[in-house]
Design a protein around this motif. Structure first.
Motif, PDB file in Angstrom:
ATOM      1  N   GLU A  69      11.362 -38.044 -21.094  1.00 34.28           N
ATOM      2  CA  GLU A  69      12.292 -36.935 -20.892  1.00 34.28           C
ATOM      3  C   GLU A  69      13.644 -37.458 -20.396  1.00 34.28           C
ATOM      4  OE1 GLU A  69      10.349 -34.322 -18.215  1.00 34.28           O
ATOM      5  OE2 GLU A  69       9.045 -33.424 -19.742  1.00 34.28           O
ATOM      6  N   GLU A 100      15.385 -38.968 -23.404  1.00 36.12           N
ATOM      7  CA  GLU A 100      15.891 -37.922 -24.289  1.00 36.12           C
ATOM      8  C   GLU A 100      17.184 -37.317 -23.731  1.00 36.12           C
ATOM      9  OE1 GLU A 100      14.525 -37.121 -27.307  1.00 36.12           O
ATOM     10  OE2 GLU A 100      13.224 -38.827 -26.887  1.00 36.12           O
ATOM     11  N   GLU A 159      20.944 -37.504 -25.440  1.00 35.98           N
ATOM     12  CA  GLU A 159      21.708 -36.290 -25.711  1.00 35.98           C
ATOM     13  C   GLU A 159      23.075 -36.334 -25.018  1.00 35.98           C
ATOM     14  OE1 GLU A 159      21.296 -31.459 -25.103  1.00 35.98           O
ATOM     15  OE2 GLU A 159      19.503 -32.682 -25.442  1.00 35.98           O
ATOM     16  N   HIS A 211      21.748 -30.899 -30.990  1.00 32.65           N
ATOM     17  CA  HIS A 211      20.456 -30.867 -30.316  1.00 32.65           C
ATOM     18  C   HIS A 211      19.611 -32.013 -30.873  1.00 32.65           C
ATOM     19  CE1 HIS A 211      21.470 -26.947 -28.655  1.00 32.65           C
ATOM     20  NE2 HIS A 211      21.927 -26.629 -29.864  1.00 32.65           N
ATOM     21  N   LYS A 267      13.493 -34.041 -31.414  1.00 37.34           N
ATOM     22  CA  LYS A 267      12.472 -34.431 -30.469  1.00 37.34           C
ATOM     23  C   LYS A 267      11.425 -35.328 -31.122  1.00 37.34           C
ATOM     24  CE  LYS A 267      14.334 -31.971 -27.238  1.00 37.34           C
ATOM     25  NZ  LYS A 267      15.061 -32.640 -26.121  1.00 37.34           N
ATOM     26  N   ARG A 316       9.934 -42.794 -27.834  1.00 34.85           N
ATOM     27  CA  ARG A 316      10.789 -42.792 -29.023  1.00 34.85           C
ATOM     28  C   ARG A 316      10.732 -44.158 -29.696  1.00 34.85           C
ATOM     29  NH1 ARG A 316      14.410 -39.703 -31.307  1.00 34.85           N
ATOM     30  NH2 ARG A 316      14.422 -38.176 -29.621  1.00 34.85           N
TER      31      ARG A 316
END
Length: 260
Positions: free
Chosen positions: A202, A205, A209, A225, A228, A236
């Protein structure tokens, strides 16, 4: 009692001071070295060791097993067996882990003496911890020690000045940090003990972003966006999508973000 059977020999043995903790070596120390290591935290040495012939030691072990109604005798029992109040120090390669000297049915598939103890002509060689003294630091160790002390002073200063605010900023962003090195280093604290990858992923991510929307695409007038990861709790990978053209919101007129 044990000195009746022991022969004193001139033989060097060294120890990292960090390896002598009674937490890890409460009865015997299994970390002796034959050559002097380099260690800014300190090195112990003695050039006096003791040898006991195994043929002399075996009757003492058998008597101890009988008196204590024990199933086995291990190297951890040697100080008690020999009546040594001190901690015994062994060379690392001779005694790395706990090993069984003798078992009286403890191992049904291999009762009796351990294979390494079958040769009565062999010797048990050890030093006494109380007879080891710290050696003087050499130039390299002194240099390392000064660098380590400088590093610790910097850690102490930063911990005093910025640590609390830094941890609070991460927590406000949704990522709590936890220390795994006595307050020197921090990691993303897992949501629970069984899913550390989830919290870390998280964080990754969010970082991706922020980098794309506040860096690469900041002047394009659109909100991207990030695609995911489809695998549950997965990290990832290079072959994962980053951009999905369907997941872009145009916020204004700009080159590169105008609808066709």
């Amino acid at each position: 009692m044990w000195k009746e059977y022991a022969k004193e020999v001139k033989k060097n043995i060294f120890l990292h001071i960090s390896d002598t903790s009674s937490i890890y070596h409460p009865k015997i120390i299994k970390a002796g070295l034959k050559t002097r290591p380099t260690d800014e935290d300190g090195v112990l040495k003695t050039n006096k060791m003791y040898e006991i012939k195994l043929s002399d030691l075996k009757p003492i072990i058998l008597q101890w097993v009988k008196d204590h109604k024990a199933d086995k005798a291990s190297n951890e029992d040697l100080p008690e067996i020999l009546g040594i109040k001190d901690r015994m120090v062994f060379f690392r390669e001779d005694c790395l882990a706990t090993w069984t000297i003798y078992n009286n049915g403890y191992c049904s598939w291999n009762p009796g003496w351990d294979n390494d103890w079958l040769d009565d002509e062999s010797w048990l060689t050890f030093a006494l911890f109380s007879e080891m003294k710290e050696v003087e630091k050499n130039a390299e160790e002194q240099k390392r020690l000064e660098a380590k002390q400088l590093s610790q002073r910097k850690v102490n200063l930063n911990s005093l000045v910025v640590k609390d605010n830094l941890l609070a900023a991460f927590k406000k962003a949704g990522f709590e940090l936890d220390t795994y090195d006595a307050g020197k280093t921090y990691r993303i604290k897992p949501q629970d003990d069984y899913a550390p990858a989830t919290s870390y992923n998280e964080f990754i991510e969010t970082a991706i972003e922020f980098y794309i929307n506040e860096g690469i695409a900041k002047d394009l007038g659109c909100k991207i966006h990030i695609a995911k990861v489809s695998r549950k709790n997965g990290h990832r990978e290079p072959y994962d999508d980053i951009i999905d053209m369907e997941q872009i919101d145009i916020e204004g007129e700009c080159d590169g973000c105008q609808e066709a």
